[in-house]
Scaffold this motif. Structure first.
Motif, PDB file in Angstrom:
ATOM      1  N   LEU A  14       0.524  -1.149  -0.237  1.00 11.10           N
ATOM      2  CA  LEU A  14      -0.045  -0.640   0.498  1.00 11.10           C
ATOM      3  C   LEU A  14       0.372   1.018  -0.128  1.00 11.10           C
ATOM      4  CD1 LEU A  14      -2.830  -0.906   2.365  1.00 11.10           C
ATOM      5  CD2 LEU A  14      -2.634  -0.680  -0.498  1.00 11.10           C
ATOM      6  N   SER A  15       2.157   1.410   0.355  1.00  8.46           N
ATOM      7  CA  SER A  15       2.593   2.415   0.554  1.00  8.46           C
ATOM      8  C   SER A  15       3.091   3.146  -0.647  1.00  8.46           C
ATOM      9  CB  SER A  15       4.492   1.826   1.451  1.00  8.46           C
ATOM     10  OG  SER A  15       4.058   1.844   3.027  1.00  8.46           O
ATOM     11  N   CYS A  16       3.997   1.741  -1.380  1.00  6.34           N
ATOM     12  CA  CYS A  16       3.676   1.996  -2.685  1.00  6.34           C
ATOM     13  C   CYS A  16       2.632   2.383  -3.616  1.00  6.34           C
ATOM     14  CB  CYS A  16       5.324   0.769  -3.582  1.00  6.34           C
ATOM     15  SG  CYS A  16       6.768   0.502  -3.240  1.00  6.34           S
ATOM     16  N   ARG A  17       2.100   2.114  -3.510  1.00  7.89           N
ATOM     17  CA  ARG A  17       0.867   2.175  -3.854  1.00  7.89           C
ATOM     18  C   ARG A  17       0.067   3.454  -3.788  1.00  7.89           C
ATOM     19  NH1 ARG A  17      -3.957  -2.715  -4.181  1.00  7.89           N
ATOM     20  NH2 ARG A  17      -2.830  -3.907  -4.225  1.00  7.89           N
ATOM     21  N   ARG A  18       0.108   4.229  -2.608  1.00  8.50           N
ATOM     22  CA  ARG A  18       0.482   5.525  -2.391  1.00  8.50           C
ATOM     23  C   ARG A  18       0.901   6.625  -3.168  1.00  8.50           C
ATOM     24  NH1 ARG A  18       0.301   4.714   2.367  1.00  8.50           N
ATOM     25  NH2 ARG A  18       1.811   5.763   2.673  1.00  8.50           N
ATOM     26  N   ARG A  19       2.440   6.123  -3.077  1.00 14.62           N
ATOM     27  CA  ARG A  19       3.292   6.777  -3.159  1.00 14.62           C
ATOM     28  C   ARG A  19       3.925   6.935  -5.323  1.00 14.62           C
ATOM     29  NH1 ARG A  19       8.193   4.344  -1.897  1.00 14.62           N
ATOM     30  NH2 ARG A  19       9.091   6.267  -1.932  1.00 14.62           N
ATOM     31  N   LYS A  20       3.001   6.216  -5.687  1.00 15.20           N
ATOM     32  CA  LYS A  20       2.911   5.641  -7.169  1.00 15.20           C
ATOM     33  C   LYS A  20       4.260   5.062  -7.931  1.00 15.20           C
ATOM     34  CE  LYS A  20      -1.348   8.537  -8.259  1.00 15.20           C
ATOM     35  NZ  LYS A  20      -1.337   9.976  -8.569  1.00 15.20           N
ATOM     36  N   CYS A  23       6.921  -1.394  -6.983  1.00 23.21           N
ATOM     37  CA  CYS A  23       6.768  -2.494  -6.105  1.00 23.21           C
ATOM     38  C   CYS A  23       7.418  -3.272  -6.375  1.00 23.21           C
ATOM     39  CB  CYS A  23       5.609  -2.599  -4.844  1.00 23.21           C
ATOM     40  SG  CYS A  23       5.685  -3.573  -3.114  1.00 23.21           S
ATOM     41  N   CYS A  33       9.841   0.449   1.044  1.00 23.40           N
ATOM     42  CA  CYS A  33      10.069   0.647   2.445  1.00 23.40           C
ATOM     43  C   CYS A  33      11.319   0.755   3.314  1.00 23.40           C
ATOM     44  CB  CYS A  33       8.833  -0.367   2.089  1.00 23.40           C
ATOM     45  SG  CYS A  33       7.187  -0.801   1.810  1.00 23.40           S
TER      46      CYS A  33
END
Length: 480
Positions: A14-20, A23, A33
């Protein structure tokens, strides 16, 4: 596994998705991360079929007891493990809600601690994961009918959760320390029975397992070396008793599991006192067969059991040599002979495993023990020994990712190398690896080791740094 094509994955964290960002999908913590010091949170997988295993049962029970709590982040943190193949039907579905006798709280808070143990804590402690992990398939079924073991598990899980989330809500913190206090009281009551010649030897093994879990709990906290030492001394007494007992235990898996924990902790703690270390004792019922080893062997030691039994001998030789300055009892030739004999045993050791990462971590221990010996006794200059050792360390760490389950046991050898680090490159090599271990495993002792090395590196030449890791300027005091 790293993806080599350019397609965007829908399975990233989710962290990579949020930062586009792209991953690499490495779990539990992706490379991005780790690099950016972010909490790696994974989406919940599709709900498993009803009754498919422990994870689904826990989620159903948690949902039925759901109450708004500030520690909801704990569930997100643990969700990265929700997809794993946890042991099937370890917890009966009829337990609704779970109520552990002796605990001040029950219901939602208890389930949250137990769920964190299942999804995160148990798999952070050992290289054996999920259905192969004896913290799950051996310990948990016994704990379901044992108040002492269950309170010990809840306390361990709560302490680990507090390391992960310092802002944990007060109810979960209260349950953690209440479970710990009650378990200690219950252990004091259980110990007389454990040493009673007329009782079953299973009582002694049960007490030994609890004491060793307490040791792991204190290592997870990382701030009370005296408590760790007390627990280990208790483990030595209990192991001596079961070793000399002629009664066959009824649960061989508990014997293998507890013995593996004991060997690992006793080996590393052999460097923690300014008196001769206690040798490692093995019960007559405990054997390692290369053809069919017990599934509970290798929990913490991986494939390095023989090296761990040699560690107290290294500590004893270092202690004897450093003590000779004030009270000469042995000749230089005696020390030289012991050094060469012990070094040969360590250097000739061969792993009993084909798993690459287990072998790499075992070699890490092998090289750290050789460094301890060579830096004191080798004919070459100390600096030459250190430089050669760090060349080997760099190669090993480049192949052993800090996200590997066996890397949970890598703190001690990396710390040993850090003590001898001389130049900025050597210091950064150990610093970076320990930082990654702290992020991945969340163990207090890892952070304590890193902080201690920073103090050692910042000290002026000749300055003695007060430390839990040294008994004096010569001797390692590592609590791991």
């Amino acid at each position: 596994m790293l993806r080599t094509n350019g397609a965007r994955s829908r399975l990233g964290c989710l962290s990579c998705r949020r930062r586009k960002k792209k991953c690499d999908e490495v779990k539990p913590t992706c490379a991005a991360c780790l690099r950016n010091d972010l909490r790696c949170v994974w989406p919940d997988p599709s709900p498993p079929a009803k009754g498919s295993g422990v994870g689904s049962t826990l989620q159903q029970q948690a949902a039925s007891n759901a109450t708004p709590v500030p520690a909801s982040n704990a569930w997100a943190l643990a969700s990265s493990s929700a997809h794993r193949n946890l042991p099937v039907a370890t917890i009966p579905a009829s337990l609704s809600p779970l109520s552990v006798p002796g605990s001040v709280l029950a219901g939602a808070e208890t389930w949250r601690l137990l769920d964190h143990y299942l999804k995160d804590t148990a798999n952070r402690l050992t290289c054996l994961q999920d259905s192969a992990n004896p913290f799950l398939h051996t310990l948990l079924p016994v704990a379901l009918g044992d108040e002492l073991l269950m309170n010990t598990i809840l306390a361990l899980s709560g302490v680990h959760l507090m390391q992960r989330l310092p802002e944990l809500n007060s109810d979960l913190q209260s349950l953690t320390w209440s479970s710990y206090t009650i378990a200690l009281k219950q252990l004091r009551i259980a110990l007389p029975a454990a040493f009673d010649q007329g009782s079953s030897v299973d009582a002694a093994w049960r007490a030994l397992l609890v004491v060793l879990i307490f040791y792991l709990l204190e290592a997870t906290r990382g701030n009370d070396p005296k408590a760790m030492q007390s627990h280990l001394e208790g483990a030595h007494h209990l192991m001596a008793y079961v070793k000399n007992s002629n009664i066959t235990p009824t649960q061989p898996s508990i014997v293998s599991f507890a013995t593996d924990l004991y060997i690992y902790n006793a080996a590393l703690a052999s460097f923690t006192t300014n008196c001769p270390p206690t040798s490692i004792m093995l019960p007559s019922t405990w054997t390692i067969s290369s053809s069919a080893p017990s599934p509970e062997i290798g929990v913490l030691c991986g494939c390095a059991h023989e090296l761990f039994t040699l560690a107290p001998m290294v500590s004893a030789l270092l202690w004897e040599e450093s003590s000779q300055v004030s009270s000469p009892t042995s000749s230089d030739q005696t020390f030289t002979n012991k050094y060469h004999d012990l070094r040969a045993q360590i250097e000739e050791w061969k792993p009993r495993s084909e798993q690459e990462e287990l072998v790499l971590c075992a070699q890490l221990y092998q090289q750290s023990l050789l460094l301890l010996l060579d830096s004191r006794f080798a004919r070459e200059s100390s600096q030459e020994c250190i430089d050669q050792a760090f060349q080997g360390l760099e190669s090993l760490l480049s192949q052993l990712p800090p996200t590997s389950p066996i890397a949970t046991t890598a703190t001690w050898p990396v710390f040993v190398f850090g003590v001898y680090a001389q130049n900025p490159h050597q210091k950064e090599l150990t610093r970076t690896y320990l930082r990654d271990l702290v992020r991945v495993f969340g163990m207090g002792v890892m952070e304590a080791a890193l902080n201690q090395l920073e103090e050692v590196w910042a000290a002026e030449p000749g300055q003695i740094v007060p430390s839990r890791f040294f008994t004096n300027e010569h001797e390692l005091l590592m609590l791991c």
